[in-house]
Design a protein around this motif. Sequence first.
Motif, PDB file in Angstrom:
ATOM      1  N   ASN A   1       0.827  -1.205   0.000  1.00 61.32           N
ATOM      2  CA  ASN A   1       0.000   0.000   0.000  1.00 61.32           C
ATOM      3  C   ASN A   1       0.864   1.258   0.000  1.00 61.32           C
ATOM      4  OD1 ASN A   1       0.561  -1.149   2.722  1.00 61.32           O
ATOM      5  ND2 ASN A   1      -0.326   0.770   3.458  1.00 61.32           N
TER       6      ASN A   1
ATOM      7  N   VAL B   1       1.744   5.141   0.438  1.00 63.54           N
ATOM      8  CA  VAL B   1       1.271   5.987   1.538  1.00 63.54           C
ATOM      9  C   VAL B   1       1.490   7.453   1.204  1.00 63.54           C
ATOM     10  CG1 VAL B   1       1.606   6.539   3.978  1.00 63.54           C
ATOM     11  CG2 VAL B   1       1.791   4.171   3.215  1.00 63.54           C
TER      12      VAL B   1
ATOM     13  N   PRO C   1      -0.464  -0.460   7.271  1.00 62.82           N
ATOM     14  CA  PRO C   1      -1.068   0.872   7.360  1.00 62.82           C
ATOM     15  C   PRO C   1      -0.087   1.891   7.933  1.00 62.82           C
ATOM     16  CG  PRO C   1      -2.501  -0.830   8.282  1.00 62.82           C
ATOM     17  CD  PRO C   1      -1.161  -1.464   8.063  1.00 62.82           C
TER      18      PRO C   1
END
Length: 260
Positions: free
Chosen positions: A198, A200, A244
């Motif tokens: 992911n 960022v 995350p």
Amino acid sequence: MLRACIVASPDVLAGWQIVWGARRAGDSVDWVYSKGPPPKADAVLALWGVVPGQGDLSDNITLAHQAVQIAKDCGAARVLHCSSSAVYGPVREASENSALAPLNAYGIAKIEMEQSLFPDSNDKSEMPNSCVMRLANVVGADSLFGAIQHDQPMTLDAFGIGQSPIRSYATPSVIWRAVAALLATDSFPEIVNVASSNPVAMHELLDAVDCPFVWRTAPETAVAEVSLSVARLRRLTGQTLVVPPEEMIAQWRKLTEAAE
């Protein structure tokens, strides 16, 4: 940080034992490069390199070939070299087959280092196999985290309302998972991107660390996104590799404290 990570989570390397080597003696250094042959090993992970402002960038080629020689000396079948997403330039979801368009001398030097490892005509029959790991920005080791640690005023480029530059990041744990997978696979690639899956936005990291910042309109020279496709790495590891922003910051804080 990589050392602290493996101490905190030794299971990440799936049973592999590390011998730490360095060019100079120091704490926890098991073997000094200039003082005799290396111990026997099955693989070599070459973490050394020259970064901007700290030496001649062309020495990256020399160091890569020294890592190969170390592998030959210690009987290792595989060598893992650290390259950089800087080889791609500004691009979204670059795969290992994407065109290379570096914006700076560092990216060019890393391309030259990679190419020197895989010449078009070379007898590889007695050479250890090399893999180039193209690392994304490493959490805790790029300029953003340098500014955070030195409590510098932060200004972020705004690409549209509330959108800061987007980058792929790799945590130390993701790097070690990549290493473990590359040591275990029967399909050893020449190149693999290493990052969390992911990308960022930088303001998300600053929010997670509770670091204040101000916006400015992004200048024309600003790069909105540099992100990597990690489909190959996900296949190798069998993991989603989603980290995350809040978890990136939590890992960084934990490892920074451990390193101290």
